[in-house]
Enzyme design. Structure first.
Site, PDB file in Angstrom:
ATOM      1  N   HIS A   1       0.835  -1.219   0.000  1.00  0.00           N
ATOM      2  CA  HIS A   1       0.000   0.000   0.000  1.00  0.00           C
ATOM      3  C   HIS A   1       0.862   1.258   0.000  1.00  0.00           C
ATOM      4  O   HIS A   1       0.438   2.300   0.500  1.00  0.00           O
ATOM      5  CB  HIS A   1      -0.943   0.045   1.212  1.00  0.00           C
ATOM      6  CG  HIS A   1      -1.661  -1.245   1.474  1.00  0.00           C
ATOM      7  ND1 HIS A   1      -2.896  -1.546   0.941  1.00  0.00           N
ATOM      8  CD2 HIS A   1      -1.293  -2.333   2.201  1.00  0.00           C
ATOM      9  CE1 HIS A   1      -3.261  -2.745   1.337  1.00  0.00           C
ATOM     10  NE2 HIS A   1      -2.303  -3.249   2.100  1.00  0.00           N
TER      11      HIS A   1
ATOM     12  N   SER B   1      15.886  21.351 -15.612  1.00  0.00           N
ATOM     13  CA  SER B   1      14.691  22.142 -15.892  1.00  0.00           C
ATOM     14  C   SER B   1      15.122  23.450 -16.533  1.00  0.00           C
ATOM     15  O   SER B   1      16.183  23.986 -16.214  1.00  0.00           O
ATOM     16  CB  SER B   1      13.953  22.413 -14.576  1.00  0.00           C
ATOM     17  OG  SER B   1      13.169  23.584 -14.701  1.00  0.00           O
TER      18      SER B   1
ATOM     19  N   LYS C   1      16.834  21.568 -10.372  1.00  0.00           N
ATOM     20  CA  LYS C   1      16.106  20.341 -10.689  1.00  0.00           C
ATOM     21  C   LYS C   1      16.957  19.300 -11.400  1.00  0.00           C
ATOM     22  O   LYS C   1      17.858  19.622 -12.169  1.00  0.00           O
ATOM     23  CB  LYS C   1      14.889  20.659 -11.571  1.00  0.00           C
ATOM     24  CG  LYS C   1      13.758  21.337 -10.821  1.00  0.00           C
ATOM     25  CD  LYS C   1      13.000  20.382  -9.920  1.00  0.00           C
ATOM     26  CE  LYS C   1      12.192  19.385 -10.692  1.00  0.00           C
ATOM     27  NZ  LYS C   1      10.769  19.633 -10.670  1.00  0.00           N
TER      28      LYS C   1
ATOM     29  N   GLU D   1      10.404   8.358 -16.538  1.00  0.00           N
ATOM     30  CA  GLU D   1       9.010   8.779 -16.750  1.00  0.00           C
ATOM     31  C   GLU D   1       8.527   8.389 -18.143  1.00  0.00           C
ATOM     32  O   GLU D   1       7.374   8.004 -18.332  1.00  0.00           O
ATOM     33  CB  GLU D   1       8.880  10.290 -16.560  1.00  0.00           C
ATOM     34  CG  GLU D   1       9.041  10.708 -15.112  1.00  0.00           C
ATOM     35  CD  GLU D   1       9.111  12.216 -14.976  1.00  0.00           C
ATOM     36  OE1 GLU D   1       8.204  12.773 -14.347  1.00  0.00           O
ATOM     37  OE2 GLU D   1      10.054  12.842 -15.497  1.00  0.00           O
TER      38      GLU D   1
END
Ligand code: ARG
Length: 476
Positions: A174, A295, A301, A308
């Site tokens: 979970h 970024s 970043k 992804e």
């Protein structure tokens, strides 16, 4: 409105009156521009050129062997086809939209080269069995390539698992910390998943490997062909037993897309975990520069774009399966032009899954692992509570269900005091169960917790080492 007017005008303007190049005979004019536009497939099916030529050479040889065409004609055809192959591979071939597809493009080029004999190649064959053959050969290659790429990812995972057979990681259920595991064990879980993907590749290859060639349009042929000979020369196990089935089904492409989709599910789960683990909140891993991006606005970043995209591309890979399933659903036998839509989903999946597998293998190989952060998270949130309950069962002979309740009460004390289980005083625990002894502390550390999980398939470092040895033997 403006649009539909324009379309009508375009059709009118482009209606040709010259005789039809491909079909001759009953056709007095070329197709309208829109007919040609909806029909044309050369833009994508040119990728089948190698398989198309391979299939045609096998067919020509068989026609000569069976004395359906002369050996001189077969020789000229084969030589011509080999030249065309070399031209295509050398970038010296012009694919023409007006010739619809790869089959007509190659046949027309052959005619230009060798003249009349080219027209004999299509004896006892139709584009229907021709395309089914080409496409089976293509998907067979795609399956073989897939197997190689999955295997490489397995090897990458295995080598990192070996390095981290005793590295402690928080195991989650979970997405809540559940029990400590080893990082090696976690990686081996994916080695198993990808192993089953490869078994599915092997199965799909077996189902696919029958030759449709010679089924002709749908009913077979009256010429004395030898379908066993063409099947053998193309590396198929046998000719397909039913000519209608041979030209009608695309289950082999569906199976490839299904196998690929399941593999993409596995990749997406690993990618998701890696995205999570690389965030500041987890900080278990850091992607190498080679697999990170910055970024354009936030200088601090470091984004896991590759992971992804592996996660994201699963969407189009599933879409390709659904697309072909939908195209094939409820089609009457035998060939229908709908089936020309079978190729692009397969090409797209092959290309994208290939990139995903390679990127994932690269990320896994390059990954920097923060063992301290991993271990710290593994000990948080009372992850060794099950070990405490097991102690009560083993040492104090308390039934597990009661041990579970006792442990929950001890966890409550720890949580009220803002302490880990290991940090509690023995007295605190004895206030709930007086028979608990000093040796309780042996089971509360994350190291001892993972060491104790020695059941077959469990997470103990010694198990992991054995599992790696076994996996290495299996992964050939
Ligand atoms: N380009 C066609 C396809 O991919 C080849 C088969 C054409 N057959 C036909 N009967 N029109 O499906």
């Amino acid at each position: 409105m403006a649009n539909s007017k324009k379309t009508a005008k375009t059709i009118k303007n482009t209606k040709k009156t010259s005789a039809n190049q491909m079909w001759g005979g009953q056709f007095s004019c070329s197709p309208s521009e829109l007919m040609a536009k909806i029909n044309v497939s050369i833009g994508f099916d040119k990728r089948l050129y190698r398989q198309d030529i391979q299939g045609s050479i096998a067919h020509a040889n068989m026609l000569a062997q069976q004395k359906i065409i002369s050996s001189a004609n077969a020789k000229a055809i084969i030589l011509g086809l080999e030249e065309i192959l070399a031209d295509i591979e050398g970038g010296n071939f012009e694919f023409k939209d007006s010739l619809e597809d790869i089959h007509m493009n190659i046949e027309a080029a052959l005619k230009e080269r060798i003249g009349e004999a080219a027209g004999r190649l299509h004896t006892a064959r139709s584009r229907n069995d021709q395309v089914a053959t080409d496409f089976r050969l293509y998907v067979r290659d795609a399956l073989d390539a897939l197997d190689v790429l999955i295997k490489d990812l397995q090897l990458a995972l295995l080598s990192r698992a070996e390095e981290h057979s005793a590295t402690i990681l928080a195991g989650f259920t979970h997405l809540q910390v559940a029990q400590p595991v080893t990082f090696g064990h976690h990686l081996l879980a994916y080695v198993e998943m990808f192993g089953r993907d490869r078994a599915r590749v092997t199965d799909a290859r077996k189902h696919l490997n029958e030759s449709p060639l010679g089924a002709a349009a749908l009913a077979g042929t009256s010429f004395p062909t030898d379908r066993f000979a063409t099947s053998k020369s193309l590396g198929f196990d046998r000719p397909m037993a039913n000519s209608l089935d041979a030209v009608s089904d695309r289950d082999f492409a569906l199976e490839y897309l299904a196998v690929a989709s399941i593999c993409a599910v596995h990749l997406s789960r690993l990618a998701e975990e890696m995205v999570n683990w690389s965030s500041a909140q987890f900080a278990f891993i850091r992607f190498s520069d080679a697999y990170s991006t910055g970024s354009s606005i936030m200088p601090q970043k470091r984004n896991p774009d590759a992971a992804e995209l592996v996660r994201g591309k699963s969407g189009r890979i599933f879409g390709n399966l659904i697309s072909l399933l939908t195209t094939m659903k409820a089609l009457p036998l035998a060939y229908n032009k709908d089936m020309q839509e079978d190729k692009e989903p397969v090409f797209d999946t092959a290309e994208n899954l290939g990139i995903c597998l390679q990127a994932m293998a690269g990320m896994v190989r390059d990954l920097n692992v923060d063992k301290e952060r991993m271990k710290k998270a593994a000990g948080a949130a009372y992850a060794t509570a099950t070990d405490l309950a097991d102690y009560l069962v083993r040492e104090l002979k308390i039934p597990f269900r009661d041990a579970h309740h006792i442990t929950a009460r001890i966890v409550k004390i720890a949580s009220d005091k803002g302490k880990d289980l290991e940090e509690l005083d023995l007295k605190d625990m004895q206030s709930i169960e007086p028979k608990i002894k000093q040796n309780i502390f042996n089971v509360l550390s994350v190291e001892n917790s993972v060491k104790s999980r020695v059941s077959y398939g469990g997470t103990a470092p010694d198990n992991v080492k054995k599992a790696i040895t076994e996996a290495k033997k299996r992964i050939k």
